[in-house]
Scaffold this active site. Structure first.
Site, PDB file in Angstrom:
ATOM      1  CB  THR A  83      -0.919  -0.013   1.240  1.00  0.00           C
ATOM      2  OG1 THR A  83      -1.704  -1.212   1.174  1.00  0.00           O
ATOM      3  CG2 THR A  83      -1.842   1.186   1.271  1.00  0.00           C
ATOM      4  N   GLY A 111       4.515   2.393  11.310  1.00  0.00           N
ATOM      5  CA  GLY A 111       4.230   1.156  12.019  1.00  0.00           C
ATOM      6  C   GLY A 111       5.389   0.715  12.899  1.00  0.00           C
ATOM      7  CB  CYS A 147      -1.869   7.718   8.010  1.00  0.00           C
ATOM      8  SG  CYS A 147      -2.470   6.334   8.991  1.00  0.00           S
ATOM      9  CG  ASN A 148      -4.516   8.186  12.560  1.00  0.00           C
ATOM     10  OD1 ASN A 148      -5.432   8.811  12.042  1.00  0.00           O
ATOM     11  ND2 ASN A 148      -4.565   6.877  12.759  1.00  0.00           N
ATOM     12  N   GLY A 181      -1.226  10.129  21.055  1.00  0.00           N
ATOM     13  CA  GLY A 181      -0.720  11.398  21.573  1.00  0.00           C
ATOM     14  C   GLY A 181       0.798  11.375  21.707  1.00  0.00           C
ATOM     15  CG  HIS A 233      -7.483   6.993   9.819  1.00  0.00           C
ATOM     16  ND1 HIS A 233      -7.809   5.778  10.351  1.00  0.00           N
ATOM     17  CD2 HIS A 233      -6.211   6.847   9.359  1.00  0.00           C
ATOM     18  CE1 HIS A 233      -6.790   4.940  10.219  1.00  0.00           C
ATOM     19  NE2 HIS A 233      -5.813   5.566   9.609  1.00  0.00           N
TER      20      HIS A 233
HETATM   21  N1  LIG Z   1      -1.707   1.141   5.043  1.00  0.00           N
HETATM   22  C1  LIG Z   1      -1.760   2.225   5.727  1.00  0.00           C
HETATM   23  O1  LIG Z   1      -2.834   2.759   5.837  1.00  0.00           O
HETATM   24  C2  LIG Z   1      -0.531   2.839   6.341  1.00  0.00           C
HETATM   25  C3  LIG Z   1      -0.528   4.199   6.602  1.00  0.00           C
HETATM   26  C4  LIG Z   1       0.617   4.784   7.119  1.00  0.00           C
HETATM   27  C5  LIG Z   1       1.691   3.993   7.465  1.00  0.00           C
HETATM   28  N2  LIG Z   1       1.631   2.661   7.247  1.00  0.00           N
HETATM   29  C6  LIG Z   1       2.797   1.885   7.634  1.00  0.00           C
HETATM   30  O2  LIG Z   1       3.519   1.579   6.471  1.00  0.00           O
HETATM   31  C7  LIG Z   1       4.141   0.315   6.600  1.00  0.00           C
HETATM   32  C8  LIG Z   1       3.703  -0.567   5.459  1.00  0.00           C
HETATM   33  O3  LIG Z   1       2.306  -0.746   5.525  1.00  0.00           O
HETATM   34  P1  LIG Z   1       1.462  -1.143   4.250  1.00  0.00           P
HETATM   35  O4  LIG Z   1       0.044  -0.828   4.597  1.00  0.00           O
HETATM   36  O5  LIG Z   1       2.051  -0.559   3.035  1.00  0.00           O
HETATM   37  O6  LIG Z   1       1.626  -2.700   4.260  1.00  0.00           O
HETATM   38  P2  LIG Z   1       1.305  -3.738   3.070  1.00  0.00           P
HETATM   39  O7  LIG Z   1       1.045  -4.998   3.716  1.00  0.00           O
HETATM   40  O8  LIG Z   1       0.286  -3.146   2.146  1.00  0.00           O
HETATM   41  O9  LIG Z   1       2.659  -3.794   2.254  1.00  0.00           O
HETATM   42  C9  LIG Z   1       3.799  -4.357   2.801  1.00  0.00           C
HETATM   43  C10 LIG Z   1       4.653  -4.911   1.674  1.00  0.00           C
HETATM   44  O10 LIG Z   1       5.854  -5.383   2.226  1.00  0.00           O
HETATM   45  C11 LIG Z   1       6.148  -6.657   1.673  1.00  0.00           C
HETATM   46  N3  LIG Z   1       6.946  -7.371   2.635  1.00  0.00           N
HETATM   47  C12 LIG Z   1       6.558  -8.131   3.680  1.00  0.00           C
HETATM   48  N4  LIG Z   1       7.637  -8.592   4.334  1.00  0.00           N
HETATM   49  C13 LIG Z   1       8.717  -8.094   3.701  1.00  0.00           C
HETATM   50  C14 LIG Z   1      10.098  -8.218   3.901  1.00  0.00           C
HETATM   51  N5  LIG Z   1      10.598  -8.928   4.914  1.00  0.00           N
HETATM   52  N6  LIG Z   1      10.914  -7.577   3.045  1.00  0.00           N
HETATM   53  C15 LIG Z   1      10.422  -6.841   2.037  1.00  0.00           C
HETATM   54  N7  LIG Z   1       9.101  -6.706   1.793  1.00  0.00           N
HETATM   55  C16 LIG Z   1       8.283  -7.325   2.627  1.00  0.00           C
HETATM   56  C17 LIG Z   1       4.797  -7.258   1.394  1.00  0.00           C
HETATM   57  O11 LIG Z   1       4.903  -8.218   0.365  1.00  0.00           O
HETATM   58  C18 LIG Z   1       4.020  -6.058   0.939  1.00  0.00           C
HETATM   59  O12 LIG Z   1       4.217  -5.851  -0.431  1.00  0.00           O
HETATM   60  C19 LIG Z   1       3.775  -0.178   7.995  1.00  0.00           C
HETATM   61  O13 LIG Z   1       4.745   0.244   8.903  1.00  0.00           O
HETATM   62  C20 LIG Z   1       2.506   0.571   8.268  1.00  0.00           C
HETATM   63  O14 LIG Z   1       2.260   0.690   9.647  1.00  0.00           O
HETATM   64  C21 LIG Z   1       0.551   2.077   6.652  1.00  0.00           C
END
Ligand SMILES: NC(=O)c1ccc[n+]([C@@H]2O[C@H](COP(=O)([O-])OP(=O)(O)OC[C@H]3O[C@@H](n4cnc5c(N)ncnc54)[C@H](O)[C@@H]3O)[C@@H](O)[C@H]2O)c1
Ligand SMILES: NC(=O)c1ccc[n+]([C@@H]2O[C@H](COP(=O)([O-])OP(=O)(O)OC[C@H]3O[C@@H](n4cnc5c(N)ncnc54)[C@H](O)[C@@H]3O)[C@@H](O)[C@H]2O)c1
Ligand SMILES: NC(=O)c1ccc[n+]([C@@H]2O[C@H](COP(=O)([O-])OP(=O)(O)OC[C@H]3O[C@@H](n4cnc5c(N)ncnc54)[C@H](O)[C@@H]3O)[C@@H](O)[C@H]2O)c1
Ligand SMILES: NC(=O)c1ccc[n+]([C@@H]2O[C@H](COP(=O)([O-])OP(=O)(O)OC[C@H]3O[C@@H](n4cnc5c(N)ncnc54)[C@H](O)[C@@H]3O)[C@@H](O)[C@H]2O)c1
Lengths: 339, 339, 339, 339
Positions: free
Chosen positions: D13, D112, D142-143, D197, D222
């Site tokens: 994502t 995360g 994001c938040n 917070g 959100h």
């Molecule tokens: N989705 C959200 O809404 C959002 C918003 C802000 C921050 N985040 C943060 O961003 C980070 C990623 O979240 P996301 O939603 O994109 O997750 P996701 O699950 O959509 O994507 C993660 C990707 O990482 C890959 N992956 C898994 N293990 C791996 C590894 N060991 N090495 C390389 N690639 C690997 C997966 O195949 C996948 O393509 C997290 O820390 C999350 O908390 C997510």
């Protein structure tokens, strides 16, 4: 009269309902229930006066910590019981089988277990006799129960050429916050026909049935979109009357103005049903229709409770305490099945 | 080359997509769009360079108030257009018919209108020729379009004995906050078979088809649980290949690991599709299966966009600007249909 | 002992619950209920033994058609009653006012009506005395009731500087299939602060309170995210104990492992609550916390039932049948409030 | 001009959006992306021309099986990159840290991860300079990003006494079918104030902020219900104008008639935003209000994309390629931020 001593291993969605249904019977009582960990359901067991046993010895201390008194360990419950109803999460039932064998206690399993766990799969309306005297019996899943109750009278009355059913399944039970989907319609399983058809065949081995399953963001009931190609061409009214005569099918009358599972559950709660439960299949009367020899209808299935009277009957079957007709009637009367 | 002048009356979910699709064609242009009231979509029309006409004279002032410039009244648009695409809410299209007749402008209507509004109902793959030169043509609904695209090749290739389809419909489009259900599965309509079958017969008058409809709390796509009893017994692989050859059917490959409408839309957006649209039926490859002569499969239908290429083709049909094959190919190329 | 004769006009979500609660009281009985049209709820009224009156003369025939026996017209009910509880949809209560005046029958209205419909707005814990002997009393809405029960003890014990509350509201009741949103979080109303704060001031005129409202796709309960700036700095444990002492606040203990409204309702149903109702505010014990003089907590409010005991108390207030303390205790005992 | 070589580890994502945003910049390019397993997103990477690296050596063969060509192993990517953006699932980033250190490649982590993974947490508007030249930087969640963008100008302009925010969070992203709740409002975490917070304090260490978090059955965005007690008493109009001047805050005008996240996303898609993304906070203009020194407003935060421009800026910060103002402007221009 001797009261059958029933133990219930796994006191969750199904287990707690079976316990209450057993207690309501004139010929059985709950000797105890077992659980792995304390929560509001464990407290509820005690509140309801069911002796509570710990399912996992190492975690028994947690009940103490939560101030919940234990009656003992699950082994004692299995020993004390004439029949054990296993209502543990899918797969755990199979693990527990050796325990029941150890104490030579006949056991019922739920639909989350593989058919192979048991000597026979069970639906009271369709194959009660096969469970008589059996040691291990599987009460089929909520969906299979719902389909079996429908198929049984149609087969008897008209003969069934083929059943085709789309099961639009609730994503999770109302209290399961961890389950999705939130905003999707998910083919599940994707490959067709789904495993639900073969499960119905554990009850009717020679039935021609193809099923398709979907998961949607709803929690109240499953919905079945049903087609049955009959071997005859009755008119819809006749079929409807046949279904109305089945004690565990509730044909929803038009004038009730019930459009979905929400109003159905509201109706059940208004009528004082415990937990708003529907032990019956709910068939929309208006939906029952015939096109040539093709019967169509919609039925809603309350996943949390339709198997409950089946468990009660299965207890009588394995203990040879009554024949099918007598057991079904006793169960229905004791619970107040039918509206 | 003369560019067909297309007017669009009703610039909402369907209208705005048709406008963009028309603009993308090599042989047409958008002469203007009409709307009843200002909002972000009206502003978007101006932003996109579409001359905006007021649909209701008395409310034209509201656009001024919102600072949105108008190009005129809808009558002027109808007069200026070679073809009008009416994409007003259900029922309004019929009201508008006399206006189109007044200016002798051929008109397309959407599936929310009764079939009787038009000389013919339309699906490019199935009956393009019937619309050639017609004055009033109805592009069938998203569900009927999806079913027609599937049925057409099956009929040609194998013959169809009977279609039985359960349409698990999204409760509302993503932006429609006022529509439910929130947590229910609603038979809709309750009486069977549903009106969807007869609608498909406006395209295939002699088809045997029974449909059942349900509404669920999802917004992304409709899901069709399909059974087609064929007049032959091809193997599943062969049927799958037949579907893969259809330009407006996308057979989802297993290795994409797409489990529902959420991932499907994500895929469309990743590929840069405008608004994440799916102009194609999306059939799960893994689901395509044969039991005897019974074909089963799941397809997802993007309600907001599958009719868009059909509208474009219908424009060419009524103006006799191309034959079916040529139009479909032009439309597909211009939009980038297929993955 | 004389039994107060209570009539209920509007037998829907609120009305049917008030009827059952009135019947459970030692000092009142239901003289009849009125409804506009037949459906499962009307049948339920008859099933429960409540004389059923037609609210709209011209539609009375519909009850006949549905085979439901009527006791008469609503005017007769109003005449026969010592008190009328109006539980009609929002706005209809105001229309009915002249009818109640005609027969000089004191009337209670629900929170969907404007405050101006009544002489006083009512919450048993906070301002019982103001309703004593009044002719028109409005029992405030589910949200205002929930907020008032929380504010009253905090004001008495610590003084309240300001309340800031975000009301995350369920989109519709479980049986309301026509209400959304399906997949959205909707600021509602968008302009701030919301009208909920002023409604709380009908109970506490001098309270400083700002509220924000949102609608989400859930049906079970509202959720309040609460901040109260107190005039003192008690520790969280002390506040928690204060809340635990309130008879209509249920402080959810940690060990129950209840994470949301689903498990809460499950708990209520396990304990045999009719319709799974929560007459109490449900405050998560774990959430009660103090940062300086800022109190924070989450409470879930069962929109369908928290106003029910308040209606019962209001009946006693307008008839001067008991003082606040006595009425609340009687109501609580008769219903079985508290766990 | 030298183009910064950016590697992206974790192409889901967040990762795929960062890749597209990097490619859109005039001063950077995507040297490659890494993923653990093949699916439609992996195919999309190849389709988009991003060299694809396998993140886990033992599973590299699976890409072959799916017919997806690999450019190498993740170690090669880390070596080739000037900066790595780690966008792996929560917690994996920390595991990867030693790999980045091994090749001495500066790395960005996502929200995360624990704050302790990095030398500094980052928000372009608030503390760009702290990341200049750092080796490990965490782009906040994001938040937190959404809150930081709002707090920064308010602090500068008026001073902030205290922030109180209720975060009504989407249960899962649109494609995450496995996440719930389906029909619930879940306090999460239950104990207050929530961890959100303190996360904001990684950006503004001396800020007084209390947050409360909830999860609801929605997937689009959100929603933040915000209260800020200011150190001044500006009128609402002035605050609104301040927010309108912020490049990454979009103040939704009333006349757009946008009532929730559904219409917001529709608007973004109508304007051609890739994936319907909102890189900006979306504040309802109508909601901005002042009561004394208390500011209230609603803002919607697109969880999938608001951190994307922040990642781009953080790349420039760690490589010392531009100062804050220049970077933000370049990023905004390249992406087309603002409406
Ligand atoms: N989705 C959200 O809404 C959002 C918003 C802000 C921050 N985040 C943060 O961003 C980070 C990623 O979240 P996301 O939603 O994109 O997750 P996701 O699950 O959509 O994507 C993660 C990707 O990482 C890959 N992956 C898994 N293990 C791996 C590894 N060991 N090495 C390389 N690639 C690997 C997966 O195949 C996948 O393509 C997290 O820390 C999350 O908390 C997510
Ligand atoms: N919930 C339904 O809708 C439904 C419908 C029909 C059949 N079933 C089947 O019934 C069975 C039980 O499902 P459920 O929904 O009641 O599950 P549940 O999770 O609600 O309850 C299971 C109970 O078993 C307890 N438990 C877990 N491990 C245990 C162990 N080793 N020993 C003893 N107790 C243990 C848990 O504490 C819990 O109380 C499954 O096979 C399921 O497939 C469920
Ligand atoms: N939304 C879908 O999923 C979908 C799918 C297939 C077919 N359809 C059909 O397409 C038609 C349009 O549906 P929609 O979803 O685009 O509706 P919509 O509500 O999104 O858009 C309708 C537009 O028409 C405008 N409008 C209303 N009254 C008008 C009038 N008198 N003159 C001109 N414009 C007017 C509205 O302002 C709005 O812009 C309906 O027949 C519908 O059944 C809709
Ligand atoms: N449902 C809730 O969650 C809730 C909570 C608190 C307060 N309220 C308020 O309670 C009132 C009733 O709401 P409800 O949810 O019970 O509504 P409802 O729609 O469930 O029930 C209303 C009943 O009134 C009947 N009715 C309609 N018009 C009538 C008339 N002219 N005369 C007599 N009966 C008529 C209907 O047939 C129905 O039985 C409203 O003011 C509402 O705002 C509702």
């Amino acid at each position: 009269m001797y009261m059958l001593q029933v133990g219930i291993n796994g006191y969750g969605t199904i287990g707690k309902r079976v316990a209450d249904a057993v207690r309501a019977q004139p010929d059985m009582e709950v000797v105890g229930v077992a659980k792995t960990r304390p929560n509001f359901e464990a407290e509820g067991a005690v509140e309801n006066g069911y002796p509570l046993y710990a399912a996992i010895e190492e975690r028994a201390g947690r009940f103490d910590d939560a101030g919940i008194e234990l009656a003992g360990m699950v082994e004692e419950l299995v020993e004390a019981a004439d029949v054990i109803v296993d209502a543990c999460p899918s797969g755990i039932g199979a693990d527990n089988k050796s325990l029941y064998d150890e104490y030579d206690t006949p056991a019922l399993y739920q639909g989350g277990e593989d058919a192979s766990v048991a000597d026979t799969s069970f639906n009271a309306r369709a194959n009660y006799d096969e469970a008589v005297g059996a040691q291990h019996v599987r009460v089929v899943s909520c969906n299979t129960t719902g389909l079996s109750r429908l198929v049984a009278p149609l087969r008897e009355e008209y003969g069934v050429e083929k059943v085709r059913a789309t099961l639009v399944r609730r994503g999770g039970d109302p209290a399961q916050t961890g389950r999705g989907p939130i905003n999707d319609i998910v083919p599940n399983p994707v490959s067709l026909p789904s495993h639900h058809g073969p499960d119905v065949k554990t009850i009717f081995p020679d039935l021609a049935i193809d099923t398709l399953g979907l998961k949607v963001p709803a929690t109240l009931m499953h919905m079945h979109s049903i087609n049955v190609s009959l071997e005859a061409e009755p008119d819809a009214e006749e079929v409807r009357e046949l279904l109305e005569r089945q004690s565990r099918i509730f044909v929803i009358p038009e004038h009730m103005d019930i459009d979905g599972a929400g109003k159905l559950k509201e109706f059940a709660m208004d009528r004082g049903r415990p937990r708003g439960d529907f032990w019956e299949n709910c068939v929309w009367g208006e939906s029952v229709s015939m096109e040539g020899n093709d019967l169509y209808l919609f039925q809603a299935i309350h996943q949390e409770s339709d198997v409950v009277p089946e468990n009660v009957d299965a207890i009588r079957a394995v203990t040879n305490a009554a024949d099918a007709e007598e057991s079904i009637e006793t169960t229905n009367d004791a619970l107040g099945i039918g509206f």
